[in-house]
Motif scaffolding. Structure first.
Motif, PDB file in Angstrom:
ATOM      1  N   VAL A   4       0.847  -1.193   0.000  1.00 30.54           N
ATOM      2  CA  VAL A   4       0.000   0.000   0.000  1.00 30.54           C
ATOM      3  C   VAL A   4       0.881   1.242   0.000  1.00 30.54           C
ATOM      4  O   VAL A   4       2.033   1.202   0.420  1.00 30.54           O
ATOM      5  CB  VAL A   4      -0.939   0.034   1.227  1.00 30.54           C
ATOM      6  N   ILE A   5       0.316   2.350  -0.483  1.00 25.44           N
ATOM      7  CA  ILE A   5       1.025   3.626  -0.408  1.00 25.44           C
ATOM      8  C   ILE A   5       0.165   4.640   0.335  1.00 25.44           C
ATOM      9  O   ILE A   5      -1.040   4.428   0.525  1.00 25.44           O
ATOM     10  CB  ILE A   5       1.370   4.197  -1.808  1.00 25.44           C
ATOM     11  N   ASN A   6       0.806   5.710   0.736  1.00 23.28           N
ATOM     12  CA  ASN A   6       0.109   6.810   1.375  1.00 23.28           C
ATOM     13  C   ASN A   6      -0.164   7.865   0.316  1.00 23.28           C
ATOM     14  O   ASN A   6       0.735   8.558  -0.140  1.00 23.28           O
ATOM     15  CB  ASN A   6       0.996   7.377   2.491  1.00 23.28           C
ATOM     16  N   GLY A  41      -2.687  11.021   2.641  1.00 21.04           N
ATOM     17  CA  GLY A  41      -3.424  10.679   3.853  1.00 21.04           C
ATOM     18  C   GLY A  41      -4.359   9.496   3.715  1.00 21.04           C
ATOM     19  O   GLY A  41      -4.941   9.059   4.687  1.00 21.04           O
ATOM     20  N   GLU A  42      -4.532   8.971   2.505  1.00 18.15           N
ATOM     21  CA  GLU A  42      -5.339   7.769   2.346  1.00 18.15           C
ATOM     22  C   GLU A  42      -4.416   6.588   2.074  1.00 18.15           C
ATOM     23  O   GLU A  42      -3.398   6.725   1.391  1.00 18.15           O
ATOM     24  CB  GLU A  42      -6.314   7.935   1.168  1.00 18.15           C
ATOM     25  N   VAL A  43      -4.807   5.444   2.617  1.00 19.16           N
ATOM     26  CA  VAL A  43      -4.024   4.238   2.354  1.00 19.16           C
ATOM     27  C   VAL A  43      -4.599   3.586   1.096  1.00 19.16           C
ATOM     28  O   VAL A  43      -5.773   3.252   1.051  1.00 19.16           O
ATOM     29  CB  VAL A  43      -4.102   3.272   3.545  1.00 19.16           C
ATOM     30  N   PRO A  60      -4.153   0.586  -1.836  1.00 18.85           N
ATOM     31  CA  PRO A  60      -3.449  -0.622  -2.257  1.00 18.85           C
ATOM     32  C   PRO A  60      -2.881  -0.458  -3.672  1.00 18.85           C
ATOM     33  O   PRO A  60      -3.493   0.190  -4.515  1.00 18.85           O
ATOM     34  CB  PRO A  60      -4.532  -1.708  -2.238  1.00 18.85           C
ATOM     35  N   VAL A  67      -7.526   2.252  -6.166  1.00 18.14           N
ATOM     36  CA  VAL A  67      -6.545   1.180  -6.353  1.00 18.14           C
ATOM     37  C   VAL A  67      -5.452   1.708  -7.265  1.00 18.14           C
ATOM     38  O   VAL A  67      -5.736   2.391  -8.258  1.00 18.14           O
ATOM     39  CB  VAL A  67      -7.191  -0.063  -7.010  1.00 18.14           C
ATOM     40  N   ILE A  78      -7.399  -5.893  -0.889  1.00 17.92           N
ATOM     41  CA  ILE A  78      -6.508  -6.788  -0.156  1.00 17.92           C
ATOM     42  C   ILE A  78      -6.946  -6.963   1.296  1.00 17.92           C
ATOM     43  O   ILE A  78      -6.181  -7.341   2.143  1.00 17.92           O
ATOM     44  CB  ILE A  78      -5.029  -6.328  -0.191  1.00 17.92           C
ATOM     45  N   ILE A 106      -1.119   5.877   9.053  1.00 12.45           N
ATOM     46  CA  ILE A 106      -0.072   6.679   8.438  1.00 12.45           C
ATOM     47  C   ILE A 106       0.714   7.356   9.552  1.00 12.45           C
ATOM     48  O   ILE A 106       0.136   8.017  10.418  1.00 12.45           O
ATOM     49  CB  ILE A 106      -0.684   7.688   7.456  1.00 12.45           C
ATOM     50  N   VAL A 143       3.515   4.285   5.807  1.00 14.42           N
ATOM     51  CA  VAL A 143       2.351   3.497   6.191  1.00 14.42           C
ATOM     52  C   VAL A 143       2.810   2.349   7.085  1.00 14.42           C
ATOM     53  O   VAL A 143       3.833   1.731   6.808  1.00 14.42           O
ATOM     54  CB  VAL A 143       1.644   2.931   4.943  1.00 14.42           C
TER      55      VAL A 143
END
Lengths: 153, 720
Positions: free
Chosen positions: A54-56, A59-61, A63, A95, B693, B704, B710
């Motif tokens: 996952v990335i930031n 502020g949102e995670v 995938p 995504v 996932i 975060i 993360v």
């Protein structure tokens, strides 16, 4: 003249052309939220192998999926051209898809896309729903819903 | 008048009244003679009727009206309370709830007349007290007549606001007002009446009540003077009373008064004839003291008297129909939380502090810009600490605002168990504790169904028949319990019974019969593993399928519902003495205190609430039990979980001689998680991993960190 008539007659869709491996693929621009540079991807244990993590994203995670791994190609090679295409999908939310390079945006009408997709012994055919002709080169059009399948719980 | 804006309040209040009725009817069944309970019921029924009428829900009003008639007869000792009556009343309540559900979904009450129920109610009345129900019937049309279509309501333009008191006799009129009074008397030959209306303290739709009073008065004449102004009354800018002066041909004071009192939730009406001269005099000599208060003639009984207050219905009906049509099929979805004012005040204070803290930071940074010496690290540091304290408090306050007691969900259960008890022919009793335990609103809302399933399960499968119970030497009446309490960052809800317990042999046999396991495998299953079969989809133990349970859509749904809320379910059962289902739910959903740990180069968060202790243990202290690593700590044997193996890390080349072990607990269970490094405690915001996932039981989410990285949040409950 003929081309002009065509523009009037059929609806044209814009596609973002990306490189994955040595081939060009097109993504319907309407589902693309934005395109970001490569950044640190945090691994998610036990996630499907084609999800590096996952990335930031502000502020949102979000995938991130590897298109290469999903299509059975060798692992991604991170270069300065690597990008993450962020898709906004109705069912799955945001995504990201890892691609090797973003080339250009093309506009194709239905008549410019070959839907007769017969070479079905290639592994990635299930993920494309047609082949567009842009100038001299060919662009495989992604079927987004097939690539980002919902995970069965 | 558009009543749609009151719909939310209506739904809220109706729910409360239905609940109050249900509770009190239950109590009434226990003590049929308790006058307080009966009065309580009567009040709730009356309010329900009044509100339905005001909102223009005629069918609902009709049903509640008939219920009220029955309650009235009960109060007058004309009807005896028996279980048959209680059953009918509960059915009526269900029907009223049905109306409410329809209202919620479509903003309209629907078309169900519930004629059968109304007939049942009337049979009760006829069977026991023909005479008094006739009275009620006679009064009904009378009141309805009084409210017959109001004459074209010309908006009495008198909107001057005499700065007077609540009392109509003390009104001070200006020249325009006096002129109006005079012309009514002299030109039209009408009589003048002054009136002060007192609305009940509990009334929420004061403006609506005032509107209905005006409607009623318009049958008799024209309202000349409003105090406060008609605009203010419409906007509900008045206390509990308002005064009007109106002109009428009628001389029948009592008739006017009765029709005003017919509006529900009116406490008292003071009505007297007045003259223009009175007010002229008052205007001349403003200092003159207010005349003696008018006779307090309105008997409080009159409000609650059996005389049906049908007056509101036609008036409100005609006005609300267009609005209702407009809003039809549009679900009323707003969900509200009633917040204690104190909680809001605390929130407000903390926000002010936040602003002060921000200003301090601004001033530090600007002063460091001026002086070339760079940042003053010490004051910088202290401001950050201050800011941290405020944000923590702020978070707590906001969470508190979101917290509601589970009471709202569980208080319908005693009624349900009563119904089940009658249906199944098994005497049983529900004992609840900890109804005041608070949980996040969203969790509480979704808790109802799973808990209901568990209770039904206990009632149907758990409690044995009275004969069996007697044979087993237990009291005939079964006991079902629901205990709620807080434990760390979790809320625990236990649902159980003192019934037969789960017969694991039977479950095993069933599982074999279903082909879920082979007989050989079954022999090796532990007690817990066998019980887990009950949570499999479509696994039903009921020998016969009843409409209560036994269709196999029970426990697996419970499990998935609870897990969707981030919780889990466990069962403990002793054959012969009952079973207990333990539901564990997270207290909060969004922000938690967590311990950050490091495994190789990755960071993970562990909820602080589940951490018991952190230990450094030497590699020699690890023992093996059944080929699994355990460590003996303070008298308990704790299994060791190697997080690096569990999370698919490459093993280290050489194992260190000391391990950092985070001991976590889940109920009675403990486990030691081996981590490489401790980072420290941090408040983290839980983010979802996204749907694609999120099939991952070990990770409950991500967060975060301050540097934008993360980190995964470990779900301790899933580890054990």
């Amino acid at each position: 003249m003929a081309a002009e008539l065509e523009t009037l007659d059929e609806e044209k869709i814009q596609y973002i052309v990306v490189m994955i491996g040595s081939e060009q693929y097109g993504l319907d621009i309407s589902v693309v939220d934005n395109i970001v540079r490569m950044q640190k991807i945090t691994r998610v244990p036990k996630a499907p192998s084609y999800y590096p993590g996952v990335i930031n994203l502000r502020g949102e995670v979000v995938p991130v999926m590897s298109a290469r791994l999903k299509m059975g190609l060798e692992e991604d090679e991170i270069t300065k051209d690597t990008r993450i295409i962020i898709l906004r999908l109705e069912a799955q939310g945001l995504v990201g898809i890892l691609v090797d390079e973003v080339k250009e945006v093309i506009t194709l009408g239905e008549s410019e896309i070959d839907r007769s997709n017969q070479n079905s012994n290639k592994q990635d055919t299930t993920y494309i729903n047609g082949i567009g002709k842009s100038g001299d080169s060919l662009v495989s059009i992604f079927e987004i819903n097939a690539i980002i399948d919902e995970v069965e719980v | 008048m558009d009543v749609s804006q009151y719909l939310d309040i209506f739904i809220d209040e109706t729910n409360e009244h239905i609940q109050a009725l249900s509770d009190n009817i239950m109590a009434l069944e226990q003590e049929p003679e308790n006058k307080d309970t009966i009065n309580e019921i009567f009040r709730a029924a009356h309010s329900l009727k009044g509100m339905a009428g005001t909102m223009g829900f005629k069918r609902m009003q009709h049903l509640t009206h008939d219920m009220e008639n029955v309650f009235s007869e009960v109060r007058n000792d004309a009807v005896k309370v028996d279980s048959n009556l209680i059953d009918i009343l509960f059915k009526c309540l269900d029907a009223v709830e049905g109306y409410l559900e329809t209202v919620k979904a479509t903003s309209d009450e629907g078309t169900e007349d519930n004629a059968a129920l109304i007939k049942m109610l009337n049979d009760v009345l006829d069977g026991n007290s023909g005479g008094s129900s006739d009275d009620a019937a006679e009064e009904a049309p009378a009141a309805a007549e009084a409210s017959a279509p109001a004459p074209s309501a010309d908006d009495a333009a008198g909107s001057e606001d005499p700065n007077g008191t609540n009392h109509f006799l003390a009104l001070k009129l200006d020249d325009e007002g006096l002129g109006k009074l005079r012309s009514a008397v002299e030109d039209d030959g009408l009589k003048l009446y002054g009136m002060t209306v007192h609305i009940q303290k509990e009334c929420l739709l004061k403006a609506a009540r005032a509107f209905l009073v005006f409607k009623a008065l318009e049958d008799y004449g024209e309202i000349l003077i409003y105090d406060p102004s008609s605009q203010d009354i419409e906007d509900e800018k008045f206390d509990l009373g308002f005064s009007v002066i109106f002109a009428s041909e009628s001389e029948d004071i009592e008739a006017i008064k009765t029709s005003v009192l017919a509006v529900s939730e009116i406490e008292q009406v003071d009505l007297l004839p007045v003259t223009v001269e009175q007010y002229e005099k008052a205007a001349e000599a403003e200092s003159e003291a207010a005349p003696a208060p008018a006779a307090e003639a309105a008997e409080p009984e009159a409000v609650a008297a059996p005389a049906p207050a049908t007056a509101p219905a036609p008036a409100a009906e005609s006005a609300s129909t267009p609005a209702a049509k407009k809003a039809a099929n549009k679900p009323v979805t707003t969900r509200t939380v009633r917040v204690d004012l104190e909680k809001l005040d605390a929130l407000m204070n903390q926000v002010s502090e936040l602003i002060i803290a921000k200003n301090s930071l601004v001033s530090i940074s600007s002063s460091s810009e001026n002086s070339s010496g760079g940042l003053d690290t010490q004051s910088w540091q202290s401001q950050i600490e201050y800011l941290e304290r405020i944000t923590t408090n702020l978070h707590e306050s906001v969470m508190k605002v979101r917290m509601v007691p589970i009471e709202s969900t569980v208080n319908k259960f005693p009624r349900m168990i009563r119904d089940l008890s009658r249906k199944l022919g098994k005497p049983m009793n529900l004992v609840m504790t900890g109804e005041e335990t608070e949980l996040d609103r969203t969790v509480v809302d979704q808790l109802g169904d799973p808990l209901q399933h568990l209770l039904r399960n206990s009632a149907d499968h758990g409690i044995e028949s009275p004969e069996e119970r007697r044979a087993a030497g237990k009291p005939e009446e079964g006991t079902i319990f629901l205990n709620a309490f807080q434990e760390g960052n979790n809320v625990i809800i236990q649902v159980g019974d003192d019934g037969g317990g789960i017969n694991t042999e039977k479950v095993k046999a069933k599982a074999i019969e279903r082909g879920m396991v082979t007989p050989e495998e079954a022999d090796n299953l532990s007690q817990k593993e066998i019980i887990d079969f009950l949570f499999m989809p479509s696994f039903s133990m009921a020998k016969t399928i009843t409409d209560i349970s036994g269709r196999g859509v029970g426990l697996d749904v419970v499990k998935s519902n609870i897990e969707a809320l981030g919780g889990n379910v466990e069962v403990k059962s002793t054959l012969g003495s009952g079973s207990t289902f333990t539901v564990r739910l997270p207290l909060t959903l969004a922000i938690i205190q967590a311990l950050m740990v490091e495994i190789r180069d990755e960071k993970y968060a562990i909820a602080l609430g589940s951490i018991q202790i952190i230990e450094d243990i030497s590699i020699e202290d690890i023992k093996y039990v059944e080929a699994k690593e355990v460590v003996h700590l303070r008298g308990s044997v704790i299994p060791i979980i190697r997080l690096d193996q569990l999370l698919d890390f490459e093993p280290l080349d050489s194992e260190p001689s000391n391990l950092t072990v985070v001991v976590v607990k889940k109920g009675d269970l403990q486990a030691g998680l081996v981590v490489d490094n401790l980072i420290g405690q941090q408040e983290i915001v839980i983010k979802s991993l996204g749907k694609v996932i999120d099939n991952n039981k070990l990770i409950s989410g991500a967060t975060i960190l301050g540097d934008g990285e993360v980190a995964m949040i470990l779900d301790v409950n899933a580890l054990m």
